[in-house]
Design a protein around this motif. Structure first.
Motif, short mmCIF file in Angstrom:
data_model
loop_
_atom_site.label_atom_id
_atom_site.label_comp_id
_atom_site.label_asym_id
_atom_site.label_seq_id
_atom_site.Cartn_x
_atom_site.Cartn_y
_atom_site.Cartn_z
N ASP A 163 10.64 12.77 31.13
CA ASP A 163 9.98 11.55 31.61
C ASP A 163 9.27 10.77 30.52
N MET A 164 9.44 11.17 29.24
CA MET A 164 8.83 10.42 28.13
C MET A 164 9.74 9.28 27.70
N VAL A 165 9.15 8.14 27.37
CA VAL A 165 9.92 7.02 26.83
C VAL A 165 9.17 6.42 25.64
N LEU A 166 9.91 5.67 24.85
CA LEU A 166 9.37 5.04 23.65
C LEU A 166 9.55 3.53 23.77
N MET A 167 8.46 2.78 23.58
CA MET A 167 8.50 1.33 23.70
C MET A 167 8.17 0.67 22.37
N TYR A 168 8.99 -0.32 22.01
CA TYR A 168 8.78 -1.05 20.76
C TYR A 168 8.18 -2.42 21.08
N PRO A 169 6.90 -2.62 20.73
CA PRO A 169 6.31 -3.94 20.96
C PRO A 169 7.11 -5.01 20.23
N ALA A 170 7.23 -6.15 20.87
CA ALA A 170 7.92 -7.28 20.25
C ALA A 170 6.92 -8.44 20.18
N PRO A 171 6.40 -8.74 18.99
CA PRO A 171 6.71 -8.10 17.71
C PRO A 171 5.92 -6.82 17.50
N THR A 172 6.29 -6.08 16.46
CA THR A 172 5.51 -4.93 16.05
C THR A 172 5.12 -5.08 14.59
N ILE A 173 4.47 -4.06 14.07
CA ILE A 173 4.06 -4.02 12.66
C ILE A 173 4.63 -2.75 12.04
N PHE A 174 5.13 -2.86 10.84
CA PHE A 174 5.54 -1.67 10.09
C PHE A 174 4.31 -1.14 9.36
N ASN A 175 3.94 0.07 9.68
CA ASN A 175 2.84 0.69 8.96
C ASN A 175 3.41 1.39 7.73
N LYS A 176 3.15 0.83 6.56
CA LYS A 176 3.67 1.40 5.32
C LYS A 176 2.72 2.47 4.80
N VAL A 177 3.30 3.59 4.40
CA VAL A 177 2.53 4.61 3.71
C VAL A 177 2.70 4.31 2.22
N VAL A 178 1.65 3.80 1.61
CA VAL A 178 1.75 3.23 0.26
C VAL A 178 1.15 4.17 -0.78
N PHE A 179 1.93 4.43 -1.82
CA PHE A 179 1.46 5.24 -2.94
C PHE A 179 0.95 4.29 -4.03
N VAL A 180 -0.34 4.41 -4.35
CA VAL A 180 -0.95 3.53 -5.36
C VAL A 180 -1.26 4.36 -6.60
N ALA A 181 -0.51 4.10 -7.68
CA ALA A 181 -0.72 4.80 -8.95
C ALA A 181 -1.70 4.02 -9.80
N VAL A 182 -2.64 4.75 -10.40
CA VAL A 182 -3.64 4.08 -11.24
C VAL A 182 -3.47 4.43 -12.72
N ASN A 183 -2.42 5.21 -13.06
CA ASN A 183 -2.13 5.50 -14.46
C ASN A 183 -0.65 5.82 -14.62
N GLU A 184 -0.24 6.01 -15.87
CA GLU A 184 1.19 6.19 -16.17
C GLU A 184 1.76 7.46 -15.56
N LYS A 185 1.03 8.55 -15.63
CA LYS A 185 1.58 9.81 -15.11
C LYS A 185 1.74 9.77 -13.59
N ALA A 186 0.88 9.03 -12.89
CA ALA A 186 1.02 8.92 -11.44
C ALA A 186 2.25 8.08 -11.06
N LYS A 187 2.62 7.16 -11.96
CA LYS A 187 3.82 6.35 -11.69
C LYS A 187 5.07 7.22 -11.56
N ILE A 188 5.10 8.32 -12.30
CA ILE A 188 6.26 9.22 -12.24
C ILE A 188 6.42 9.76 -10.83
#
Length: 383
Positions: free
Chosen positions: A290-315
């Protein structure tokens, strides 16, 4: 020709044995030296990263397969979980944090802007994303479909498990304080409970902030809120929707747990990340009938963002965004990545249909506008 004496043979044998021992000792020494040199080189080239991460990616980063893939590339990650909105406050000159991994582009932009103010250059990567969705139930879906608020994405309503949800119509119903029993054809859920979408606490949770962004869009006549005056006006209306919910969990897992464990009685409509439902289906080999999934129109993409603050993190950022194995493991946690078809295929194997290609998507307001709306709601909820 005289045969060599036993003494001579013994002496020769000793010489051979001695020579062999020297050779093996030298070879062993050479091998150990090579191993030591290799270990020293590895230690010299080792990348040890300290980062602050959101709840969404904690189990992914600690997955033994992810740890091994990174270890094979000489990368060790030490991560501490904190709230996405708290991360920007940790930016300062001389900090030991190498990267931030927040949930949501708003928090990521806030981190980058805070870094700029102290002359720290950042590079952002978006390895995963997940659309915001509403988890619901078959009886609710039938009522909303009958009232032209939801529409099954499959041709057969009876077989459909995924729906489009008209966010504007639903928001209007909530602002009008309609109850489920007020709707025509509500016999399957004819209760006096108010029509509301269950969320987390907007003062602390990113998912609730995404609900605020979508609701503000609906109230603002289908336009993203861009100025503080409009933000304050819209926030006053959305505040009522949050206040009427009563107690709200601080984190999105709590809201989803209520949906799963308590059910339709407490949570007819739950605002969640799609990856929660997908990962649940993968772990349970399907979802309840009995579970269903509804997509709001419109919706928002929640991005999981990796923020590097130095060169080694960029790798690490490059690997998360582009390594096929790391991307594949991300799918197992319900995240969408660079291959929508692969994501949909894995979800289908787990017994869950998803909307593979979502076309109605908006961006959230700027974090200054979001902060203004959250401040207004915070004050209103104290009343």
């Amino acid at each position: 020709m005289a045969k060599p004496s036993i003494k001579t043979l013994f002496s020769v044998g000793l010489l051979i044995a001695f020579g062999a021992a020297i050779w093996f000792a030298m070879a062993d020494h050479s091998e150990k030296k090579q191993q030591a040199d290799t270990a020293a080189t590895a230690a010299k080239n080792a990348i040890v990263l300290e980062g602050l991460i959101a709840l969404d990616v904690e189990t992914y980063l600690k997955d033994p397969r992810v740890v091994k893939i990174l270890a094979d590339k000489n990368i060790t990650v030490n991560a501490t979980r904190i709230g996405s909105r708290e991360m920007a406050n940790r930016i300062k000159s001389g900090m030991t944090t190498d990267f931030f991994f927040p949930s949501g582009i708003v928090a990521a932009n806030q981190i980058s802007d805070a870094a700029k103010k102290v002359n720290i250059n950042t590079v952002s990567y978006s390895p995963f994303y997940t659309p915001m969705v509403v988890a619901s139930w078959v009886p609710i879906a039938k009522i909303l479909t009958a009232n032209k608020i939801a529409k099954p994405l499959n041709s057969s309503t009876e077989q459909s498990k995924i729906y489009n949800l008209d966010l504007q119509k639903l928001t209007n119903l909530m602002l009008e304080k309609k109850r489920w029993k007020d709707l025509p054809n509500s016999n399957e859920y004819e209760v006096s409970r108010s029509i509301l979408v269950s969320t987390t606490d907007v003062r602390k949770s990113n998912s609730a902030a995404m609900y605020l962004a979508l609701s503000s869009f609906a109230i603002n006549n289908g336009e993203v809120v861009t100025d503080k005056a409009t933000a304050r006006n819209v926030a006053m209306q959305v505040a009522e929707l949050f206040k009427r919910q009563g107690y709200q969990e601080n984190y999105v897992n709590g809201n989803f747990d209520d949906y799963v464990s308590i059910g339709i009685g407490k949570t007819p409509l739950a605002f969640i990340y799609e990856n929660q439902m997908v990962s649940y289906a993968m772990s349970k080999k399907g979802i309840a009938a009995d579970m269903v999934l509804m997509y709001p129109a419109p919706t928002i993409f929640n991005k999981v963002v990796f923020v590097a603050v130095n060169e080694k993190a960029k790798i690490l950022g490059e690997l998360l965004a582009n390594d096929p194995q790391l991307q594949k493991i991300g799918i197992e946690y319900g995240f969408r990545g660079s291959d929508p078809a692969a994501f949909a295929g894995e979800a289908k194997k787990a017994g869950l249909m998803v909307n593979e290609r979502i076309t109605e998507v908006i961006d959230p307001p700027s974090y200054e506008v979001m902060a203004e709306m959250i401040d207004v709601i915070t004050q209103e909820m104290k009343q």
